[in-house]
Motif scaffolding. Structure first.
Motif, PDB file in Angstrom:
ATOM      1  N   HIS A   1      17.978  19.620  12.645  1.00 18.20           N
ATOM      2  CA  HIS A   1      16.756  19.089  13.261  1.00 18.20           C
ATOM      3  C   HIS A   1      17.075  18.346  14.558  1.00 18.20           C
ATOM      4  O   HIS A   1      16.268  18.343  15.481  1.00 18.20           O
ATOM      5  N   ALA A   2      18.208  17.685  14.588  1.00 17.23           N
ATOM      6  CA  ALA A   2      18.607  16.952  15.793  1.00 17.23           C
ATOM      7  C   ALA A   2      19.019  17.946  16.889  1.00 17.23           C
ATOM      8  O   ALA A   2      18.598  17.818  18.044  1.00 17.23           O
TER       9      ALA A   2
ATOM     10  N   PRO B   1      13.733  12.033   5.130  1.00 15.41           N
ATOM     11  CA  PRO B   1      12.829  12.504   6.193  1.00 15.41           C
ATOM     12  C   PRO B   1      11.940  13.606   5.650  1.00 15.41           C
ATOM     13  O   PRO B   1      12.378  14.392   4.812  1.00 15.41           O
TER      14      PRO B   1
ATOM     15  N   HIS C   1      22.885  17.341  12.730  1.00 13.97           N
ATOM     16  CA  HIS C   1      21.902  17.884  11.786  1.00 13.97           C
ATOM     17  C   HIS C   1      21.064  18.933  12.533  1.00 13.97           C
ATOM     18  O   HIS C   1      20.742  18.731  13.711  1.00 13.97           O
TER      19      HIS C   1
ATOM     20  N   GLN D   1      16.186  19.435  18.676  1.00 11.97           N
ATOM     21  CA  GLN D   1      15.430  18.555  19.574  1.00 11.97           C
ATOM     22  C   GLN D   1      16.140  18.299  20.897  1.00 11.97           C
ATOM     23  O   GLN D   1      15.568  17.671  21.793  1.00 11.97           O
TER      24      GLN D   1
ATOM     25  N   PHE E   1      18.083  10.456  21.086  1.00 11.99           N
ATOM     26  CA  PHE E   1      19.441  10.702  20.624  1.00 11.99           C
ATOM     27  C   PHE E   1      20.485  10.163  21.586  1.00 11.99           C
ATOM     28  O   PHE E   1      20.255  10.065  22.787  1.00 11.99           O
TER      29      PHE E   1
ATOM     30  N   PHE F   1      19.285   9.061   2.756  1.00 11.96           N
ATOM     31  CA  PHE F   1      20.043  10.183   3.312  1.00 11.96           C
ATOM     32  C   PHE F   1      20.977   9.619   4.384  1.00 11.96           C
ATOM     33  O   PHE F   1      20.539   9.274   5.470  1.00 11.96           O
TER      34      PHE F   1
ATOM     35  N   VAL G   1      12.142   8.862  17.880  1.00  9.53           N
ATOM     36  CA  VAL G   1      13.453   9.502  17.857  1.00  9.53           C
ATOM     37  C   VAL G   1      13.939   9.726  19.289  1.00  9.53           C
ATOM     38  O   VAL G   1      13.203  10.236  20.129  1.00  9.53           O
TER      39      VAL G   1
ATOM     40  N   THR H   1      22.521   7.047  10.096  1.00  7.68           N
ATOM     41  CA  THR H   1      21.501   8.103  10.257  1.00  7.68           C
ATOM     42  C   THR H   1      20.162   7.481  10.674  1.00  7.68           C
ATOM     43  O   THR H   1      19.944   6.279  10.534  1.00  7.68           O
ATOM     44  N   PHE H   2      19.275   8.349  11.144  1.00  3.06           N
ATOM     45  CA  PHE H   2      17.901   7.901  11.385  1.00  3.06           C
ATOM     46  C   PHE H   2      17.274   7.426  10.079  1.00  3.06           C
ATOM     47  O   PHE H   2      16.504   6.462  10.060  1.00  3.06           O
ATOM     48  N   THR H   3      17.609   8.128   8.992  1.00  4.20           N
ATOM     49  CA  THR H   3      17.009   7.756   7.698  1.00  4.20           C
ATOM     50  C   THR H   3      17.407   6.337   7.310  1.00  4.20           C
ATOM     51  O   THR H   3      16.619   5.607   6.713  1.00  4.20           O
TER      52      THR H   3
ATOM     53  N   PHE I   1       9.168   9.516   7.455  1.00  2.43           N
ATOM     54  CA  PHE I   1      10.037   9.392   6.283  1.00  2.43           C
ATOM     55  C   PHE I   1       9.204   8.948   5.093  1.00  2.43           C
ATOM     56  O   PHE I   1       8.237   8.192   5.257  1.00  2.43           O
TER      57      PHE I   1
ATOM     58  N   THR J   1      23.136  13.562  11.182  1.00  2.00           N
ATOM     59  CA  THR J   1      23.621  13.152  12.505  1.00  2.00           C
ATOM     60  C   THR J   1      24.857  12.254  12.362  1.00  2.00           C
ATOM     61  O   THR J   1      25.815  12.382  13.122  1.00  2.00           O
TER      62      THR J   1
ATOM     63  N   ASN K   1       9.147  16.133  11.438  1.00  2.00           N
ATOM     64  CA  ASN K   1       9.436  15.695  12.802  1.00  2.00           C
ATOM     65  C   ASN K   1       8.394  16.323  13.729  1.00  2.00           C
ATOM     66  O   ASN K   1       7.990  17.460  13.525  1.00  2.00           O
TER      67      ASN K   1
END
Ligand SMILES: O=C(O)C(=O)C[C@]1(C(=O)O)C=C[C@@H](O)C=C1
Length: 296
Positions: A102-103, A49, A100, A106, A83, A7, A81, A12-14, A170, A126, A52
């Motif tokens: 979810h971001a 993901p 995103h 948070q 940011f 993703f 995580v 990205t975090f992914t 993930f 993100t 979270n």
């Protein structure tokens, strides 16, 4: 080298999660497209993901796991995580901030306190938000720390997070095949669609409790037909190769209208699960011997 659709886009975090698995990384714009790449055989794996610690399950992943051809998880990884807030060089005022959902969820309190009055806008990821800020569509993006290396943007703030120690888990998905070997510290995941009758969820959970199985996750998602009808995503400690887990899944099968196996794979924390396998093996051996007339 296996190919891993993740993703994306880059940053990205992914992507950070996918880098932990050996393979050639292929960025894909959405979670459904990453999983579709595996279903079509374009890549061997997909990294997406799943949950979270602050915002909960990732609905797009839950929904894509139940559609179309089955895919199964063969590994998981957990990322810390935090940011960064990225802006175009020279930005003086922030009126819009994108990321995103979810971001955004948070860092909601940080935005309210540090950027009062800004409008939050949801983007596909993100890193997609960072790309949009680079193009001038929004003023700021909430991103993974690495995103600053991929886009012509500056850090407005780093280490932003409303709840300390946030983590995202993930999954590495592939088409059904040989299962990962049991390690003694595994997770098994299934999704169950039950008939709509009184007490059915408690029956499912009782089947697990009776066998000493630890539940690590329970999510419900609408079946998307009749209002008030759900599917249940159940995560437990243990591997389907273990007698008590196999026995419990067979029991869940008997209680369900539909059941889909989503994988048995090593847990990221490697903490051994408390198993009662010896008792199950001894009990099965006893029944076997009684059936053969060897024992009373
Ligand atoms: O957009 C990204 O960077 C993602 O990898 C998605 C995602 C998520 O779905 O939760 C991953 C980790 C963070 O919690 C924020 C966003």
């Amino acid at each position: 080298m296996p190919r891993i659709a993740y993703f994306g886009p880059q940053g990205t975090f992914t992507e950070q999660a996918a880098l932990r698995f050996p393979g050639e990384l292929v960025p894909v714009e959405t979670i459904p497209l990453a999983v579709a790449a595996v279903r079509k055989g374009e890549t061997e794996f997909a990294c997406v993901p799943i949950e979270n610690s602050v915002e909960g399950a990732v609905p797009a992943t839950l929904d894509v796991l139940i559609r179309d051809e089955p895919v199964v998880a063969v590994a998981e990884t957990v990322l810390d995580v935090r940011f960064s807030i990225l802006v175009r060089p020279g930005t003086a005022e922030i009126k819009t901030i994108a990321s995103h959902p979810h971001a955004l969820a948070q860092v909601r309190e940080w935005i309210a306190a540090s950027l009062p009055g800004v409008t939050s806008i949801a983007t596909s990821s993100t890193a997609a938000a960072a790309a949009a800020v680079e193009r001038g569509e929004f003023d700021a993006a909430v991103t993974a720390p690495v995103a600053v290396n991929h886009y012509e943007l500056d850090e407005y703030a780093t280490d932003v997070l409303d709840v300390a120690d946030a983590r995202t888990r993930f999954l590495l998905l592939t088409r059904p095949g040989a299962l990962p070997e049991p390690t003694g510290a595994d997770r098994t995941s299934v999704v169950v669609t039950t008939p709509n009758r009184v007490g059915v969820l408690s029956e499912l959970l009782t089947e697990l409790a009776l066998r000493g199985i630890n539940l690590t996750g329970l999510e419900s998602r609408p079946q998307k037909g009749k209002l008030g009808t759900y599917r249940f995503y159940i995560d437990v400690e243990g591997h389907i190769a273990e007698p008590r887990i196999g026995d419990a899944l067979a029991a869940l099968h008997r209680h369900s209208r539909e059941i889909r196996f989503l994988g048995s794979f090593p847990k990221a924390d490697h903490e051994p699960s408390e198993a009662h396998n010896a008792e199950f093996t001894a009990a099965a051996a006893w029944v076997d011997a009684v059936r053969k007339g060897e024992r009373g």
